[in-house]
Enzyme design. Structure first.
Site, PDB file in Angstrom:
ATOM      1  N   ASP A  84      49.319  24.910  58.299  1.00 54.66           N
ATOM      2  CA  ASP A  84      50.646  23.781  57.460  1.00 54.66           C
ATOM      3  C   ASP A  84      49.418  23.436  56.603  1.00 54.66           C
ATOM      4  O   ASP A  84      48.445  23.823  56.579  1.00 54.66           O
ATOM      5  CB  ASP A  84      50.361  23.577  58.437  1.00 54.66           C
ATOM      6  CG  ASP A  84      51.134  22.108  59.173  1.00 54.66           C
ATOM      7  OD1 ASP A  84      51.973  21.952  57.845  1.00 54.66           O
ATOM      8  OD2 ASP A  84      51.677  22.103  60.290  1.00 54.66           O
ATOM      9  N   GLU A 106      54.732  20.295  64.657  1.00 58.03           N
ATOM     10  CA  GLU A 106      53.864  20.327  63.967  1.00 58.03           C
ATOM     11  C   GLU A 106      52.216  20.709  65.011  1.00 58.03           C
ATOM     12  O   GLU A 106      51.330  22.058  65.095  1.00 58.03           O
ATOM     13  CB  GLU A 106      52.991  19.925  63.516  1.00 58.03           C
ATOM     14  CG  GLU A 106      53.633  20.215  61.871  1.00 58.03           C
ATOM     15  CD  GLU A 106      53.462  18.743  60.741  1.00 58.03           C
ATOM     16  OE1 GLU A 106      54.114  19.566  59.197  1.00 58.03           O
ATOM     17  OE2 GLU A 106      53.115  18.069  61.259  1.00 58.03           O
TER      18      GLU A 106
END
EC number: 5.3.1.6
Length: 228
Positions: A84, A106
Site C-alpha cells: 500500500d 486499508e
C-alpha cells in the site's frame, strides 16, 4: 526523476517481493496504481498466480482489468503480504493514510496481513506526522455534531468535499473529516482519543503496522526495514 517516475520506480521494486501462490493485499492510491500495473505485467509475462484482496473498488477494477484474480477479504483465510501507499511516514515508521478516502478498508486489510509494505516517493518521509491532514471516516448520521465536537477539541476539522460541493463518499458510503493538525507529537495518545469519539468509524493513523518501506529516491529505490 519527477514524482511520477519515483512512484513507478517503487511500484516496480515492490512487485519483486510478490511470490507465486501469494494472497496479496492491494492498496489504494497514486503510487499503488503503478504497482498494480507492474504486477499485471508479471502476471502476463511470467504466468504469476496470485489472489488479490483490494482495499477499494477502484483498485479492484484496475487489477481485474490486468488479469489479476480479486477476491473479497471474507473469501480468504489469510493475507501473506499487503502493499500500500502512505501519505506520511515519520522517523518511527508510523504513518498517516487516507488521502484517497480508503483508510478504513486499508486498515482492515493491513491488520489481517502477515506482512505490510508501504511504497512512497521521498516526499512522504517526514520527521513528524501532521503536516498532511489526518482523515477520519465518519458515518453521515450526526456528522455535523462530530465535526463540532472535533472543533471544540482544537483539531481544526473540515469535511472533505468534491469540486461540485458534495461530500466525498467512501466505498462504505461514509463521509471524510480531515483534521488539520500541523504536527502530531503523540500519535498513540491521539489515536486513543479518536477511537473514543462516537460516530468516528476509523482514523488514518497507522501505528506499529508496517514491516518494510520502499522509498523512491533520485538515486534509486531504498528499502527500509521498519519492524519484523
Amino acid at each position: 526523476m519527477d514524482q511520477n517516475a519515483l512512484k513507478a520506480l517503487v511500484g516496480q521494486e515492490a512487485v519483486k517481493y510478490v511470490e507465486d501462490g501469494m494472497i496479496l493485499g492491494i492498496g489504494t492510491g497514486s503510487t499503488v496504481r503503478y504497482m498494480i500495473d507492474a504486477l499485471g505485467e508479471r502476471v502476463k509475462n511470467e504466468g504469476l498466480h496470485i489472489i488479490g484482496v483490494a482495499t477499494s473498488d477502484r483498485s479492484a477494477k484496475q487489477a481485474e482489468s490486468l488479469g489479476i484474480t480479486i477476491k473479497e477479504l471474507d473469501e480468504v483465510d489469510h493475507l501473506d503480504l499487503t502493499i500500500d501507499g502512505a501519505d506520511e511516514i515519520d522517523d518511527n515508521f508510523q504513518g498517516i493514510k487516507g488521502g484517497g478516502a480508503a483508510h478504513l478498508w486499508e486498515k482492515i486489510v493491513a491488520i489481517n496481513s502477515t506482512k505490510n509494505m508501504w511504497i512512497v516517493d521521498e516526499s512522504k518521509m517526514v520527521h513528524h506526522l501532521g503536516a498532511f491532514p489526518l482523515p477520519l471516516e465518519v458515518i453521515p448520521f450526526g456528522s455535523s455534531h462530530v465535526l463540532e465536537k472535533l472543533n471544540k477539541m482544537g483539531f481544526n476539522p473540515s469535511f472533505r468535499m468534491t469540486d461540485t460541493g458534495e461530500h466525498v463518499l467512501t466505498d462504505s458510503k461514509n463521509y471524510i473529516i480531515d483534521l488539520h493538525l500541523g504536527r502530531i507529537d503523540h500519535p498513540h495518545d491521539l489515536a486513543n482519543t479518536l477511537n473514543g469519539i462516537v460516530g468516528v468509524v476509523e482514523h488514518g493513523l497507522f501505528l506499529d503496522t508496517v514491516n518494510t518501506v520502499i522509498v523512491g529516491r533520485q538515486d534509486g529505490p531504498e528499502v527500509l526495514n521498519a519492524r519484523d
